[in-house]
Design an enzyme around this catalytic site. Sequence first.
Site, PDB file in Angstrom:
ATOM      1  N   SER A  55      97.328 -19.360  24.843  1.00 29.88           N
ATOM      2  CA  SER A  55      96.362 -18.535  25.581  1.00 29.88           C
ATOM      3  C   SER A  55      96.838 -18.287  27.012  1.00 29.88           C
ATOM      4  O   SER A  55      97.483 -19.151  27.613  1.00 29.88           O
ATOM      5  CB  SER A  55      95.023 -19.283  25.615  1.00 29.88           C
ATOM      6  OG  SER A  55      94.153 -18.681  26.534  1.00 29.88           O
ATOM      7  N   TYR A  78      94.195 -12.106  27.465  1.00 29.17           N
ATOM      8  CA  TYR A  78      92.906 -11.457  27.693  1.00 29.17           C
ATOM      9  C   TYR A  78      93.182 -10.393  28.738  1.00 29.17           C
ATOM     10  O   TYR A  78      93.414 -10.719  29.902  1.00 29.17           O
ATOM     11  CB  TYR A  78      91.902 -12.456  28.278  1.00 29.17           C
ATOM     12  CG  TYR A  78      91.323 -13.451  27.311  1.00 29.17           C
ATOM     13  CD1 TYR A  78      90.593 -13.045  26.206  1.00 29.17           C
ATOM     14  CD2 TYR A  78      91.467 -14.815  27.533  1.00 29.17           C
ATOM     15  CE1 TYR A  78      90.031 -13.969  25.339  1.00 29.17           C
ATOM     16  CE2 TYR A  78      90.904 -15.743  26.670  1.00 29.17           C
ATOM     17  CZ  TYR A  78      90.193 -15.308  25.576  1.00 29.17           C
ATOM     18  OH  TYR A  78      89.640 -16.224  24.725  1.00 29.17           O
ATOM     19  N   THR A 104      93.732 -10.163  22.609  1.00 25.83           N
ATOM     20  CA  THR A 104      92.434 -10.559  22.051  1.00 25.83           C
ATOM     21  C   THR A 104      91.379  -9.550  22.480  1.00 25.83           C
ATOM     22  O   THR A 104      91.196  -9.303  23.670  1.00 25.83           O
ATOM     23  CB  THR A 104      92.059 -11.982  22.519  1.00 25.83           C
ATOM     24  OG1 THR A 104      93.018 -12.893  21.984  1.00 25.83           O
ATOM     25  CG2 THR A 104      90.682 -12.385  22.024  1.00 25.83           C
ATOM     26  N   LYS A 178      94.088  -9.378  18.022  1.00 27.82           N
ATOM     27  CA  LYS A 178      93.279 -10.499  17.510  1.00 27.82           C
ATOM     28  C   LYS A 178      91.811 -10.182  17.760  1.00 27.82           C
ATOM     29  O   LYS A 178      91.421  -9.860  18.890  1.00 27.82           O
ATOM     30  CB  LYS A 178      93.676 -11.784  18.248  1.00 27.82           C
ATOM     31  CG  LYS A 178      92.833 -13.001  17.904  1.00 27.82           C
ATOM     32  CD  LYS A 178      93.423 -14.254  18.549  1.00 27.82           C
ATOM     33  CE  LYS A 178      92.689 -15.503  18.173  1.00 27.82           C
ATOM     34  NZ  LYS A 178      91.463 -15.727  18.932  1.00 27.82           N
ATOM     35  N   HIS A 202      86.583 -14.991  16.890  1.00 27.48           N
ATOM     36  CA  HIS A 202      86.678 -15.961  17.977  1.00 27.48           C
ATOM     37  C   HIS A 202      85.971 -17.267  17.605  1.00 27.48           C
ATOM     38  O   HIS A 202      85.398 -17.944  18.454  1.00 27.48           O
ATOM     39  CB  HIS A 202      86.075 -15.379  19.262  1.00 27.48           C
ATOM     40  CG  HIS A 202      86.859 -15.708  20.495  1.00 27.48           C
ATOM     41  ND1 HIS A 202      87.723 -14.834  21.088  1.00 27.48           N
ATOM     42  CD2 HIS A 202      86.919 -16.828  21.249  1.00 27.48           C
ATOM     43  CE1 HIS A 202      88.272 -15.388  22.152  1.00 27.48           C
ATOM     44  NE2 HIS A 202      87.803 -16.611  22.271  1.00 27.48           N
TER      45      HIS A 202
HETATM   46  C1  LIG Z   1      87.500 -24.113  22.741  1.00 28.85           C
HETATM   47  C2  LIG Z   1      88.056 -22.801  22.261  1.00 28.85           C
HETATM   48  C3  LIG Z   1      88.784 -22.027  23.151  1.00 28.85           C
HETATM   49  C4  LIG Z   1      89.313 -20.804  22.724  1.00 28.85           C
HETATM   50  N1  LIG Z   1      90.081 -20.088  23.586  1.00 28.85           N
HETATM   51  C5  LIG Z   1      90.646 -18.930  23.152  1.00 28.85           C
HETATM   52  C6  LIG Z   1      91.528 -18.216  23.997  1.00 28.85           C
HETATM   53  O1  LIG Z   1      91.809 -18.603  25.115  1.00 28.85           O
HETATM   54  N2  LIG Z   1      92.059 -17.061  23.512  1.00 28.85           N
HETATM   55  C7  LIG Z   1      91.778 -16.582  22.252  1.00 28.85           C
HETATM   56  O2  LIG Z   1      92.281 -15.529  21.860  1.00 28.85           O
HETATM   57  N3  LIG Z   1      90.961 -17.267  21.426  1.00 28.85           N
HETATM   58  C8  LIG Z   1      90.398 -18.428  21.847  1.00 28.85           C
HETATM   59  N4  LIG Z   1      89.619 -19.130  20.986  1.00 28.85           N
HETATM   60  C9  LIG Z   1      89.431 -18.652  19.595  1.00 28.85           C
HETATM   61  C10 LIG Z   1      90.516 -19.222  18.681  1.00 28.85           C
HETATM   62  O3  LIG Z   1      91.767 -18.624  18.938  1.00 28.85           O
HETATM   63  C11 LIG Z   1      90.189 -18.986  17.196  1.00 28.85           C
HETATM   64  O4  LIG Z   1      89.910 -17.618  17.006  1.00 28.85           O
HETATM   65  C12 LIG Z   1      89.034 -19.805  16.676  1.00 28.85           C
HETATM   66  O5  LIG Z   1      88.968 -21.071  17.293  1.00 28.85           O
HETATM   67  C13 LIG Z   1      89.221 -19.986  15.171  1.00 28.85           C
HETATM   68  O6  LIG Z   1      88.161 -20.655  14.615  1.00 28.85           O
HETATM   69  P1  LIG Z   1      88.146 -22.251  14.303  1.00 28.85           P
HETATM   70  O7  LIG Z   1      87.969 -22.919  15.616  1.00 28.85           O
HETATM   71  O8  LIG Z   1      86.959 -22.332  13.399  1.00 28.85           O
HETATM   72  O9  LIG Z   1      89.436 -22.640  13.602  1.00 28.85           O
HETATM   73  C14 LIG Z   1      89.076 -20.352  21.396  1.00 28.85           C
HETATM   74  C15 LIG Z   1      88.336 -21.151  20.522  1.00 28.85           C
HETATM   75  C16 LIG Z   1      87.841 -22.365  20.938  1.00 28.85           C
HETATM   76  C17 LIG Z   1      87.074 -23.211  19.949  1.00 28.85           C
END
Ligand SMILES: Cc1cc2nc3c(=O)[nH]c(=O)nc-3n(C[C@H](O)[C@H](O)[C@H](O)COP(=O)(O)O)c2cc1C
Length: 305
Positions: A55, A78, A104, A178, A202
């Site tokens: 990220s 982002y 994203t 994404k 997300h």
């Molecule tokens: C704590 C947390 C932080 C996240 N930060 C980002 C991020 O910085 N950039 C992004 O594209 N997705 C982010 N996501 C989404 C994840 O890339 C992903 O889409 C999601 O966690 C997938 O689902 P899962 O947690 O059920 O495996 C984040 C998710 C979580 C749980």
Amino acid sequence: MVDVRTIDTSVTLFGRKWASPLAIAPTGHQGAYHPQGELAVARAAKEKGKLMMLSNVTSNSVEDVNEARGEPVWFQLYASEHWSSNLKMIERAERAGCPVLILTVDMVGASYRETQDLFMRQDDRNCSACHGEVRSPFRGRPMYDGIDLNAYLDAGVRFDWDLVKKIKDTTDMKLIIKGITHPLDAKLCVEHGVDGIIVSNHGGRSQADSRGTIEILPEIVKAVDGRIPVMVDGGIRRGSDIFKALALGATAVDIGRPYLWGLGAFGQPGVERILDIFDAEFKVVMEQMGITSIDQITPASLALP
Ligand SMILES: Cc1cc2nc3c(=O)[nH]c(=O)nc-3n(C[C@H](O)[C@H](O)[C@H](O)COP(=O)(O)O)c2cc1C
């Protein structure tokens, strides 16, 4: 009645072969879970040969993470309306050797995190009275070094195809979008020369009521019709979930929260353990299904027509 003594779980993405279809989704400020943050995740990914996505709100720089991973990771952005900030991060990731940029697009406004609010701390005593200095896990975001953070954050976001064109005109990195959850958007991705899609909501963090990504996946796979790779994330918790996603047409599968739980509990060994559990479970499912390579996994594997 199939000889399953040799199983090949490898997949190829943009010409690079990976030992398994399981990848590490980008998640922000991993220093919140463990002091080594993304470096611990990168070392675990290296140890287990996994694709890692980083990220732009990372607690460690892309250069340090690439070194810990032993090869450049995929960089997630982002984007903001403040183009020069985007540009600085894109150019920096490219200079660091990242082969793929992930844009994203599913965090458009403020997110509504009811579950998180339910767990909000209610005791307002100062923690440092008992536990020493309390450092904010959100301190330090090295990818924002040298950018005008206020301008970047204040500008807000506007995701549209002009932005995609601008990014494509800017970088030679492959571009993945994404956060696609609609087949028409998937079609437009292909038409606008996007190199890959991650079907994602997300992890339900922008908004909790949309459809599960596993439900949406087949519609997107149909719309894309094999022209670009389609990855999926959200709720992948078992090796059997990886199998189901592949059977529904995903090229690869990403996890978010599971490896963060491993990171928070034990650091690098915790992340490695999580990856091992997924790999072991996935192999068992392959064996039980009598399937020896990924290309044999089809909708028929789920008894679907
Ligand atoms: C704590 C947390 C932080 C996240 N930060 C980002 C991020 O910085 N950039 C992004 O594209 N997705 C982010 N996501 C989404 C994840 O890339 C992903 O889409 C999601 O966690 C997938 O689902 P899962 O947690 O059920 O495996 C984040 C998710 C979580 C749980």
